[in-house]
Design a protein around this motif. Structure first.
Motif, PDB file in Angstrom:
ATOM      1  N   TRP A 723       0.792  -1.143   0.026  1.00  0.00           N
ATOM      2  CA  TRP A 723       0.215  -0.072   0.006  1.00  0.00           C
ATOM      3  C   TRP A 723       0.725   1.278   0.051  1.00  0.00           C
ATOM      4  CZ3 TRP A 723      -4.893   0.251  -0.928  1.00  0.00           C
ATOM      5  CH2 TRP A 723      -5.858  -0.699  -0.842  1.00  0.00           C
ATOM      6  N   GLN A 724       2.101   1.147   0.737  1.00  0.00           N
ATOM      7  CA  GLN A 724       2.579   2.634   0.757  1.00  0.00           C
ATOM      8  C   GLN A 724       3.815   2.797  -0.413  1.00  0.00           C
ATOM      9  OE1 GLN A 724       5.043   2.485   4.533  1.00  0.00           O
ATOM     10  NE2 GLN A 724       4.364   4.694   5.121  1.00  0.00           N
ATOM     11  N   TRP A 774      -1.664   1.899   9.530  1.00  0.00           N
ATOM     12  CA  TRP A 774      -1.875   1.895   8.030  1.00  0.00           C
ATOM     13  C   TRP A 774      -3.085   2.816   7.624  1.00  0.00           C
ATOM     14  CZ3 TRP A 774      -2.073  -3.396   5.305  1.00  0.00           C
ATOM     15  CH2 TRP A 774      -1.079  -4.088   5.816  1.00  0.00           C
ATOM     16  N   GLN A 775      -4.124   2.880   8.490  1.00  0.00           N
ATOM     17  CA  GLN A 775      -5.389   3.677   8.291  1.00  0.00           C
ATOM     18  C   GLN A 775      -4.805   4.979   8.318  1.00  0.00           C
ATOM     19  OE1 GLN A 775      -7.032   5.816  10.532  1.00  0.00           O
ATOM     20  NE2 GLN A 775      -8.385   6.680   8.812  1.00  0.00           N
ATOM     21  N   LYS A 780      -3.786  10.250   5.233  1.00  0.00           N
ATOM     22  CA  LYS A 780      -2.975  11.329   4.850  1.00  0.00           C
ATOM     23  C   LYS A 780      -2.335  11.492   3.614  1.00  0.00           C
ATOM     24  CE  LYS A 780      -1.634  12.330   9.635  1.00  0.00           C
ATOM     25  NZ  LYS A 780      -0.651  12.194  10.593  1.00  0.00           N
ATOM     26  N   ASN A 781      -2.294   9.995   2.783  1.00  0.00           N
ATOM     27  CA  ASN A 781      -1.400   9.948   1.634  1.00  0.00           C
ATOM     28  C   ASN A 781      -2.385   9.039   0.605  1.00  0.00           C
ATOM     29  OD1 ASN A 781       1.427  10.535   2.235  1.00  0.00           O
ATOM     30  ND2 ASN A 781       0.517   9.590   3.873  1.00  0.00           N
ATOM     31  N   ARG A 791      -6.966   3.723  -1.910  1.00  0.00           N
ATOM     32  CA  ARG A 791      -6.664   4.097  -0.650  1.00  0.00           C
ATOM     33  C   ARG A 791      -7.642   5.022   0.470  1.00  0.00           C
ATOM     34  NH1 ARG A 791      -0.643   6.899  -1.552  1.00  0.00           N
ATOM     35  NH2 ARG A 791       0.538   4.858  -2.178  1.00  0.00           N
ATOM     36  N   THR A 792      -8.560   5.472  -0.108  1.00  0.00           N
ATOM     37  CA  THR A 792      -9.636   6.147   0.546  1.00  0.00           C
ATOM     38  C   THR A 792     -10.494   4.888   1.099  1.00  0.00           C
ATOM     39  OG1 THR A 792      -9.309   8.032  -0.629  1.00  0.00           O
ATOM     40  CG2 THR A 792     -11.423   7.688   0.555  1.00  0.00           C
ATOM     41  N   GLU A 793     -10.740   3.927   0.306  1.00  0.00           N
ATOM     42  CA  GLU A 793     -11.635   3.128   0.496  1.00  0.00           C
ATOM     43  C   GLU A 793     -11.008   2.167   1.519  1.00  0.00           C
ATOM     44  OE1 GLU A 793     -15.253   0.503   0.828  1.00  0.00           O
ATOM     45  OE2 GLU A 793     -14.973   2.646   0.063  1.00  0.00           O
TER      46      GLU A 793
END
Length: 822
Positions: A723-724, A774-775, A780-781, A791-793
């Motif tokens: 994810w990052q 993680w959340q 923030k990103n 990412r939002t979901e």
């Protein structure tokens, strides 16, 4: 009035006398009618076969009578299936043997009971009352009962019963197996079942009986629909073998957990109070030297396996070759001409208990092969070896080889095709030796591959490499012959030693094989995703897990880059390209599991207290962290993205063809679903990395030694690698979409692990804390475009789940096409 009363009384008395006499005559007549006939009269006109039990074939009534001469005398009852279902998933295969049951006939008045003795619980004691107390404590089982239809008295006494109802009862457990595999409730239809008169035979030490059984049921299960002409009507043939118990003289060998063998046994309540009541023996054939004092000697009766005549060439020759590999191990153990494999003689009934059999079994889909010993439950003596080899496996090996070589669009297509077939036949030789090993009494040793061709009792992965020209090489893909571990297990099971030296001699064998570098890890520690023993791997190879993983990834990359229409024989429909992509794209699946075993892994050994080998040793921290890095890399787009040559090639199945379990799942029907392939590969990693047992061990090992990676280390590394990550470069087709698909598999897998409720409280808390981090980062990103949406979901999903798990409907984990068996 008195006279009339006396007359009435006289009439009533006379009437009563007549009635009584009539009733007595009726009882006598009924008793006479029930009395068994003379054997000669009852069996007149029937075909008679003398033997262990006399068999009378009544062709007029379509029944088989059995002559019982000895009562209260134990014998073995073994079932088998000469004609079967053909479904790998259900597992009722042609040639399949059931377990042995110790039974005896007992007479109760005009009936015989077939009783199975309870062999699980005993008291091996000179005190008959102590032995009886244990027999009385645990239930025995009356399996069947029959009226006596004829009797001969005197020195040649015999009781004759109609055994047909037993033959057309489900002794093999067919209905239970259908129910266990969710095919529905089936039961024998007596009206459509019948004994097989021609198969009723008898020999001095065994009687062989058979019947055709038709089962009626709902016919709604997918597996029965796959194979049956009418899924509501399944017809099998069930074979029953009645076997005389082996003669005295067999010496049971005590089981040792490091012997590499199976065990059979019972609970002995006569053991001394400080001793275990769990008594176990090592199953083995009786193998007596003609000269017991000689280091090398011929044997009185060799072990002979017979190959099914239905096996075609070149399969037949490969199976005979591989199964005969065990000859050398028996010779090294001191036995000359003690073991061989040959073709079953023409006309022999394959189900005859006297023949140890290797069956070439056809099924609708590919599946596992099996080997099992049929044993005397009292001693562990093997009565018969039974091997079932699935015929589809060799075709799968050819498919894998062709998918790696892509021979059919090359100038040297014939030569490459020949390489593929030779690789598959080499695997078949090893498979034959492997399954016969089980029938000889030997268990898997999944640690043997650390020493190359250490044992045929391991599961071998093809040894793939890149040649000097950069092409994939299949040379020497599989080993030849049995290995040092196999020599050891034969010597440990069958070796004969001077009186009083057996225990010390066996201990020396175990010590010597350990000094040679061999370890022993079997099924209980090798098959679950969360297992810990780093050497107990199915289908791995090489002494160095991380190097083997790196080497195999290089082969995989070469195979993907070279994937072409040439992986498919010209006459095949083009939709099969996808099925050929599966084993190439997931080529690293088993070595990925091997790498995962290093994370939270620990070495330990099977032993007895006297061996002083108790305890476990964690995998060193450096190896664990290196393994974690490689696992995270398999979740990256660089490993998951399919090259353009593949994406532009795969095509839907042709008309009248459909995808099956060997394809990737698809939500893009009719087209190939690249997302589904990526998700399957990512799930391959997460199922091992996030197994609750592994995470619990990681937490404990880190608590004892902070140098070992902890839960935060595992999840931080995973987050950074998924994810990052920054945006993926344009050099990978749909790189960002591929990475995002893998990211969601990671999150879904973690949430499913939490939801399973198998984590310790503190491990659960650490996992939740990491997800909270993680959340926060995701919120923030958010990134851009499609990445931003995910990412939002994901951030919202984590918040909802941690607040109220029931408010989030978790997605099922991706379907991974089957890999094993290969």
């Amino acid at each position: 009035m008195k006279r009339i009363g006396r007359m009435v009384c006289a009439v009533l008395t006379a009437s009563f006398a007549v009635t009584t006499a009539t009733a007595a005559d009726a009882v006598a007549a009924k008793a006479e009618a029930k009395a068994p006939l003379d054997v000669a009269a009852a069996t007149r006109g029937m075909e008679h076969a003398a033997g262990f039990f006399d068999v009378y074939r009544d062709t007029a009534k379509g029944r088989v009578l059995l002559g019982v001469r000895k009562l209260d005398t134990p014998l073995l009852l073994v079932t088998s299936l000469p004609w079967a279902l053909g479904s790998n998933d259900v597992g009722l295969d042609r040639g399949q043997s059931g377990e042995s049951h110790l039974v005896e006939f007992r007479r109760v008045g005009a009936r015989l009971l077939l009783v199975e003795d309870n062999t699980k619980f005993r008291a091996v004691s000179p005190n008959p009352d102590e032995a009886l107390s244990v027999r009385q404590a645990f239930a025995e089982s009356v399996l069947w009962a029959a009226d006596i239809v004829a009797e001969r008295k005197g020195a040649d006494a015999e009781l004759v019963i109609d055994v047909s109802p037993l033959l057309i009862s489900d002794r093999h457990g067919i209905a239970s197996r259908l129910a266990e595999t969710k095919q529905g409730k089936y039961e024998v239809d007596d009206k459509r079942s019948a004994v097989s008169l021609g198969e009723a035979k008898s020999f001095p030490d065994n009687t062989e009986l058979e019947a055709q059984l038709t089962f009626k049921g709902p016919g709604e299960g997918a597996f029965v629909k796959d194979v049956a002409m009418d899924a509501q009507s399944l017809t099998f043939r069930q074979h029953l073998s009645l076997v005389r118990l082996p003669s005295p003289g067999f010496a049971p060998r005590a089981y040792h957990p490091a012997s590499g063998a199976f065990s059979v046994g019972y609970y002995d309540y006569a053991q001394p109070l400080a001793s275990s009541i769990d008594v176990r023996f090592q199953p083995r054939f009786r193998l007596d030297k003609t000269d017991p004092a000689a280091a090398q000697s011929a044997v009185k009766k060799p072990i002979v396996f017979y190959l099914d005549r239905g096996a075609p060439e070149p399969v037949r020759s490969a199976l005979l070759d591989g199964a005969n590999w065990w000859k050398s191990a028996f010779e090294k153990a001191g036995f000359k001409d003690a073991y061989r494999v040959e073709l079953l003689p023409e006309g022999v009934d394959p189900m005859d208990i006297r023949y140890s059999l290797i069956t070439w079994a056809h099924r609708y889909t590919r599946g596992w092969s099996y080997g099992q010993p049929i044993v005397d439950p009292r001693t562990g003596e093997i009565i018969k070896g039974s091997v079932t080899l699935g015929s589809q496996r060799v075709r799968q090996d050819i498919l894998i080889a062709e998918s790696l070589l892509a021979p059919y669009d090359k100038a040297n297509a014939a030569g490459l095709k020949g390489q593929a077939e030779q690789m598959a036949l080499a695997r078949l030789r090893q498979l034959a030796a492997h399954e016969v090993g089980h029938a000889l009494g030997f268990a898997h040793n999944f640690a043997a591959s650390r020493l190359g061709n250490g044992s045929v009792m391991d599961y071998p992965h093809p040894l793939l490499k890149l040649g000097a020209d950069g092409a994939i090489s299949l040379d020497n893909a599989y080993g030849v012959g049995v290995g040092p571990w196999d020599d050891f297990i034969v010597a440990h099971a069958y070796g004969q030693f001077a009186p009083g030296t057996e225990a010390a001699s066996l201990a020396k064998l175990r010590a010597d094989i350990a000094k040679a570098g061999f370890r022993y890890v079997s099924d209980p520690d090798a098959r679950a995703p969360g297992d810990a023993e780093p050497d107990g791997l199915l289908w791995d190879f090489g002494p160095d897990t991380l190097k083997a993983f790196d080497d195999l990834l290089a082969v995989r990359r070469k195979a993907l880059d070279a994937f072409s229409i040439g992986v498919l024989p010209p006459e095949r429909q083009a939709g099969e390209l996808e099925a050929r992509l599966v084993p190439v794209y997931l080529l690293h699946r088993y070595q990925t599991e091997a790498v995962a075993r290093l994370v939270g892994g620990a070495e330990y050994a099977y032993s007895q207290a006297a061996d002083r080998q108790a305890g476990s040793k964690p995998v060193p921290a450096g190896a664990q962290r290196a393994a974690l890095d490689r696992l995270v890399a398999t979740l990256g787009a660089e490993q998951l993205a399919l090259p353009a040559n593949v994406l532009d090639l795969v095509t839907p199945p042709g008309n009248d063809y459909v995808r099956n379990r060997e394809y990737f799942a698809t939500k893009s029907t009719p087209l190939f679903d690249a997302f589904a392939a990526v998700e399957a590969a990512a799930a391959q990693t997460t199922q091992f990395l996030f197994a609750p047992q592994r995470l619990n061990r990681v937490a404990w090992q880190h608590a004892r030694d902070p140098r070992e990676p902890g839960i935060a280390d595992v999840l931080d590394a995973t987050f950074r690698g998924t994810w990052q990550r920054d945006a993926i470069g344009n050099n990978l087709p749909a790189g960002d979409a591929v990475q995002t698909a893998a990211n969601w598999v990671v999150l879904d897998a973690l949430l499913n692990t939490l939801d399973a409720g198998q984590l310790h409280a503190q491990v659960d808390a650490e996992l939740r804390a990491s997800l909270q981090q993680w959340q926060k980062w995701l919120a923030k990103n958010p990134g851009q475009a499609g990445v931003a949406a995910s990412r939002t979901e994901a951030a919202a999903t984590i918040v909802k789940y941690l607040a109220d798990p029931k408010s989030v409907k978790l997605r099922s984990l991706p379907v991974i096409p089957p890999g094993a068996p290969i």
